[in-house]
Design a protein around this motif. Structure first.
Motif, short mmCIF file in Angstrom:
data_model
loop_
_atom_site.label_atom_id
_atom_site.label_comp_id
_atom_site.label_asym_id
_atom_site.label_seq_id
_atom_site.Cartn_x
_atom_site.Cartn_y
_atom_site.Cartn_z
N ILE A 262 0.85 -1.20 0.00
CA ILE A 262 0.00 0.00 0.00
C ILE A 262 0.88 1.25 0.00
CG2 ILE A 262 -1.78 1.27 1.27
CD1 ILE A 262 -2.88 -1.40 0.53
N ASP A 263 0.52 2.21 -0.83
CA ASP A 263 1.23 3.49 -0.90
C ASP A 263 0.51 4.50 0.00
OD1 ASP A 263 2.49 5.82 -1.53
OD2 ASP A 263 1.78 5.90 -3.61
N LEU A 264 1.12 4.81 1.13
CA LEU A 264 0.45 5.69 2.09
C LEU A 264 0.17 7.07 1.49
CD1 LEU A 264 -0.65 6.13 4.94
CD2 LEU A 264 1.67 6.64 5.72
N HIS A 265 1.01 7.50 0.55
CA HIS A 265 0.78 8.81 -0.07
C HIS A 265 -0.57 8.84 -0.81
CE1 HIS A 265 4.86 9.64 1.03
NE2 HIS A 265 5.31 8.64 0.28
N GLY A 316 -1.77 1.22 -4.56
CA GLY A 316 -0.64 0.33 -4.32
C GLY A 316 -0.51 -0.71 -5.40
N VAL A 317 0.40 -1.65 -5.20
CA VAL A 317 0.63 -2.71 -6.18
C VAL A 317 0.77 -4.06 -5.48
CG1 VAL A 317 1.75 -1.21 -7.88
CG2 VAL A 317 3.13 -2.35 -6.13
N VAL A 318 0.44 -5.11 -6.21
CA VAL A 318 0.61 -6.47 -5.71
C VAL A 318 2.00 -6.96 -6.14
CG1 VAL A 318 -0.32 -8.82 -5.75
CG2 VAL A 318 -1.87 -6.85 -5.98
N ARG A 319 2.72 -7.56 -5.19
CA ARG A 319 4.09 -8.01 -5.47
C ARG A 319 4.22 -9.50 -5.18
NH1 ARG A 319 6.71 -3.34 -6.10
NH2 ARG A 319 6.21 -1.54 -4.78
N GLN A 320 5.25 -10.12 -5.79
CA GLN A 320 5.60 -11.48 -5.39
C GLN A 320 5.85 -11.50 -3.89
OE1 GLN A 320 5.54 -14.13 -7.18
NE2 GLN A 320 5.54 -13.37 -9.29
N GLY A 321 5.49 -12.56 -3.23
CA GLY A 321 5.68 -12.61 -1.79
C GLY A 321 4.92 -13.78 -1.21
N ASP A 322 4.76 -13.74 0.10
CA ASP A 322 4.11 -14.88 0.75
C ASP A 322 2.83 -14.48 1.49
OD1 ASP A 322 5.36 -13.37 2.62
OD2 ASP A 322 6.64 -14.98 3.41
N GLY A 323 2.19 -13.41 1.02
CA GLY A 323 0.89 -13.10 1.59
C GLY A 323 0.91 -12.06 2.69
N ARG A 324 1.90 -11.16 2.63
CA ARG A 324 1.95 -10.11 3.65
C ARG A 324 1.39 -8.80 3.11
NH1 ARG A 324 7.74 -9.08 5.08
NH2 ARG A 324 7.84 -9.25 2.80
N VAL A 325 1.20 -7.85 4.03
CA VAL A 325 0.83 -6.49 3.64
C VAL A 325 2.00 -5.57 3.97
CG1 VAL A 325 -0.73 -4.57 4.07
CG2 VAL A 325 -1.61 -6.90 3.99
N LEU A 326 2.37 -4.74 3.03
CA LEU A 326 3.44 -3.76 3.21
C LEU A 326 2.84 -2.37 3.07
CD1 LEU A 326 5.96 -5.50 0.77
CD2 LEU A 326 5.82 -5.78 3.27
N VAL A 327 3.53 -1.38 3.70
CA VAL A 327 3.17 0.03 3.50
C VAL A 327 4.42 0.73 3.00
CG1 VAL A 327 2.43 2.18 4.59
CG2 VAL A 327 1.39 0.00 5.27
N ASN A 328 4.33 1.34 1.84
CA ASN A 328 5.50 1.98 1.21
C ASN A 328 6.66 0.98 1.11
OD1 ASN A 328 3.94 4.25 1.16
ND2 ASN A 328 5.01 5.29 2.83
N GLY A 329 6.36 -0.27 0.84
CA GLY A 329 7.38 -1.28 0.62
C GLY A 329 7.95 -1.90 1.87
N GLU A 330 7.46 -1.48 3.04
CA GLU A 330 8.05 -1.99 4.28
C GLU A 330 6.96 -2.57 5.19
OE1 GLU A 330 10.20 1.16 6.09
OE2 GLU A 330 11.65 1.33 4.44
N ASP A 331 7.42 -3.37 6.14
CA ASP A 331 6.48 -3.86 7.14
C ASP A 331 5.85 -2.67 7.86
OD1 ASP A 331 6.22 -6.63 7.18
OD2 ASP A 331 8.23 -6.88 8.03
N PRO A 332 4.54 -2.66 7.99
CA PRO A 332 3.90 -1.51 8.63
C PRO A 332 4.27 -1.43 10.11
CG PRO A 332 2.29 -3.23 8.18
CD PRO A 332 3.56 -3.66 7.53
N ALA A 333 4.44 -0.18 10.57
CA ALA A 333 4.85 0.02 11.97
C ALA A 333 3.65 0.12 12.89
CB ALA A 333 5.68 1.30 12.07
N VAL A 334 2.46 0.02 12.33
CA VAL A 334 1.26 0.15 13.16
C VAL A 334 0.61 -1.22 13.32
CG1 VAL A 334 0.84 2.53 12.56
CG2 VAL A 334 -0.11 0.71 11.14
N ARG A 335 -0.25 -1.31 14.32
CA ARG A 335 -0.91 -2.58 14.56
C ARG A 335 -1.80 -2.91 13.36
NH1 ARG A 335 -6.33 -2.07 16.09
NH2 ARG A 335 -6.96 0.08 16.43
N THR A 336 -1.93 -4.18 13.05
CA THR A 336 -2.73 -4.57 11.90
C THR A 336 -3.90 -5.45 12.31
OG1 THR A 336 -1.35 -6.50 11.51
CG2 THR A 336 -0.76 -4.48 10.35
N THR A 337 -4.18 -5.48 13.62
CA THR A 337 -5.35 -6.24 14.04
C THR A 337 -6.55 -5.33 14.04
OG1 THR A 337 -4.83 -5.72 16.33
CG2 THR A 337 -4.07 -7.83 15.47
#
Lengths: 350, 350
Positions: A262-265, A316-337
Motif C-alpha cells: 500500500i502506498d500511504l501517499h 498500491g501494487v501487488v508483489r511477489q511474496g508470501d501473503g503479507r501487507v506492506l506500506v510503502n514497501g516496508e512492514d507496517p509500523a502500526v498494529r494490523t489487528t
C-alpha cells in the motif's frame, strides 16, 4: 392486543403486540423491484436472473455493535442496510433484496421500530435504488438485535473473490477510509459521561461540533455501484473494508498468496479529510486510515492493463511474496489487528 | 486469542475468541450441494437454477423461543434448521442452503456452539439431504440468539401461496399435529422446579418418562419433501402449521376468501398418538391437535380431482364462505389464537 395501526406513539412492542407493530412497520419498508412474492407468506420469492444468487448475513447486536446512546433507530436501520449491501458489492454483484429479523425488548417503542424501518428504506433508496425488504421476523428479546441477510445478482459475471490477486496487479480503492473510524474514536473519547459510559447528551454535543465524522460512523455510505463496475472491469480480487485497510488487505494477500504493498501517499486525501473533520485526530490520522475500518469502501485488485472504473483510485501494487501487507514497501509500523467483538466488547450497555 | 482448533472443552467464546470458535465450528457444518462459493468470502454464491429464489428467515431467541434448561445446543441447531426448511417446503420449493448467524454470551462454551452446528448438520442430513450452511456470522450478546435464513429453488413450478384455496378443494395434511405441542405442555407442567421455572433435572426425568412427546417438541421432523410433491400435484394453497391447525387454516381461509372446514375425525390418529405418548393429556387432545402448533406439518388444499401425494391425507374441505375456519361444519368451540411471543413470553430466563 391492539390491532390499530394508529396506535399512540407511547405504544411499545409489549403493549401493542406483534401484529400492531408489523402493521406500522410494513408500510414504511421499501418494496424490492426483484420481488415476485413479498412479505406475508411462508417465504418470499425474488428474481435471480443470473441463475446464481449471492448471499451475505450480518448481526447488529446492542453492546458490541452499537450503543443506543449514540445511534438513533434510523441510524441502525441505515447501517444494517449499508454494511450488508457492501458485502454484495464486494462480490461484484448487484444487490436485489434484504430480509430483516429484529429481536427487541418488550419496552421498545413502536416509533423506534418505525425509525429502523425508515433507516433501511432511506439507505436502500440512496445506496442501491430498487433494493427492498422482502421478509423478516420480529421477536422479543432482552437484547436489541438486528439480523440482516442480503441477496445479489451476478448478471452473468463471475463473482470477485479474495483469492485472485496476482503480482503486478494494481491495488485500488473505491470510497474512503478512516472517516467512520474517526467518528468512532470521537464518540469513545467525547460521547461519554463522567464515568466513561456512552451518553446521549455528550454525543449530541459532539455531533454539533463534529457532524461529518460522527455521521460517517453512524450512517456510512459505501460505494455500492462500484462493485459491479469493478467486476466488469476485470477486478481480480475484492472485499469491503470493514475491519481496517491493512487487516482487510491482508485477507486478500493471504488468500491470494502475494504481497499487497500500500502506498500511504495515496491516502493523503483521507488523512486530509480527518484533519478537517476531526482536527484532534491529526496526529493519528495515518494509523486511522490504515488500521481502522467501517467505511465499507471497496478494496480491489486489477490487472495493470485494466482501465480502473471511475469510482476507484490506485493505492498500491501487488508483489511477489508470501501473503503479507506492506506500506510503502516496508512492514507496517502500526498494529494490523482489527475489531474483534469478543475482545473489544466490554459488556457495557449504554 | 487462541487460534488452536484443539482448544480445551472448557474454552468459551470470550476466552478463545471468534476465530478459534469458527475454526471448530466450520468443519462440522454441512456443505451445500448448491454452493458455488461457500463460507469465507464477503458473500456466498448458491445455484438458483429456476431463476427465482425462495427465502425465509426466523429468529430463535432464548426466553420466548427456547429455554436452555430444556433444549440442548444440538436441539437448537436441529430446530433452527427444521423450522426454516419447513417454510421453504410450504412454498412448494426444494431447500438448497442456509445461512446462520449466532449471537451468544461470552461465557458460552465452544463445545455448545459445536453442538448447535451438529444439530444443524443432522437436521439437514435427515430432513433435506444436500442442504448445507453457506455462511453466517458470530457475535457477542447477553442473549443467545440464532438467526437462520433459508433458501429454496422452485424447479420451474410456481410457488404455492396461501391465497389460492377454492370452494370444493380438499384440505390435506402432510405430517402430524399435536406432537410438539404435547411435548411443550409436558415441559411447562413437569419440566419445572418448585418455583415453576424451567429446570434441567426435572426435564431430564420427564424425557425418561415421555421421550416421544418431548423429542417431538425439541427436534421436530417436518415432511420437507412433501412440499415439492404438493406443488407438482397442483396444490392450490399451502403453509406449514407453526401456530396451530385452526389458526394456520384461518390464514389460508382469510387469504383465499373461502371457509376451511376441518374434519376432526381425520385427526383421530394424532389424538391417539398423544394418548399413547402423553396419557395425562388425553382429555385435552382435541384441543391440542386443533390449536397448538410446532410440528411444522404442511397444510395444503388441492382440487377435488387431484391425486394427493403419498405424504398427504385428507382432513376437510373448502367451502363457499367469508374466510372462516369450521370444525365438523361448525364454529370451533376452542380458542383459535396461537402463540404470540410478545404476549406469551413472561421474561423468565431458565
Amino acid at each position: 392486543m391492539s390491532l390499530d395501526p394508529a396506535a399512540p406513539d407511547s405504544a411499545t412492542l409489549g403493549s401493542a403486540g406483534e401484529l400492531a407493530a408489523l402493521r406500522r412497520i410494513f408500510p414504511i419498508l421499501p418494496p424490492a423491484a426483484a420481488a415476485t412474492v413479498g412479505p406475508g407468506d411462508d417465504g418470499a420469492v425474488i428474481a435471480a436472473p443470473d441463475g446464481r444468487v449471492v448471499i451475505s448475513t450480518d448481526l447488529l447486536v446492542h453492546g458490541p455493535d452499537f450503543r443506543l446512546a449514540w445511534s438513533s433507530p434510523f441510524d441502525l436501520g441505515w447501517k444494517g442496510a449499508a454494511t450488508n449491501l457492501a458485502d454484495i458489492a464486494a462480490m461484484g454483484a448487484r444487490p436485489t433484496a434484504l430480509v430483516v429479523a429484529i429481536a427487541a425488548p418488550l419496552d421498545t417503542l413502536i416509533t423506534d421500530l418505525e425509525g429502523i424501518a425508515r433507516g433501511l428504506r432511506d439507505a436502500c433508496a440512496e445506496l442501491a435504488p430498487g433494493v427492498g425488504v422482502v421478509g423478516g421476523d420480529l421477536s422479543a428479546s432482552d437484547t436489541l438485535t438486528i439480523a440482516v441477510t442480503v441477496f445479489g445478482d451476478l448478471g452473468g459475471v463471475d463473482p470477485v473473490l479474495r483469492s485472485g490477486a496476482r503480482a503486478g496487479d494494481v491495488i485500488a480503492l473505491a470510497g474512503t477510509v478512516g472517516r467512520a473510524a474517526a467518528g468512532l474514536r470521537l464518540l469513545f473519547a467525547q460521547g461519554i459521561d463522567e464515568d466513561g459510559e456512552p451518553d446521549p447528551t455528550a454525543a449530541a454535543e459532539l455531533v454539533a461540533r463534529r457532524p461529518a465524522a460522527v455521521e460517517a460512523q453512524l450512517r456510512p455510505t459505501p460505494p455500492i455501484a462500484a462493485g459491479v463496475a469493478a467486476a466488469l472491469a476485470g477486478a481480480t480480487s475484492m472485499l469491503d473494508v470493514s475491519d481496517g485497510l491493512l487487516l482487510d488487505a491482508g485477507r486478500i494477500a493471504s488468500a491470494s498468496g502475494f504481497d499487497l504493498d500500500i502506498d500511504l501517499h495515496a491516502l493523503e486525501a483521507d488523512r486530509a479529510w480527518i484533519a478537517g473533520a476531526a482536527p484532534e485526530l491529526i496526529e493519528v490520522s495515518a494509523e486511522i486510515v490504515l488500521t481502522d475500518g467501517e467505511d465499507h469502501s471497496l478494496l480491489a485488485t486489477f490487472p495493470a492493463t485494466a482501465t480502473l472504473p471511475g469510482a476507484f483510485r490506485p493505492i498500491g501494487v501487488v508483489r511477489q511474496g508470501d501473503g503479507r501487507v506492506l506500506v510503502n514497501g516496508e512492514d507496517p509500523a502500526v498494529r494490523t489487528t482489527g475489531w474483534d467483538s469478543f475482545v473489544g466488547w466490554d459488556g457495557a450497555a449504554g
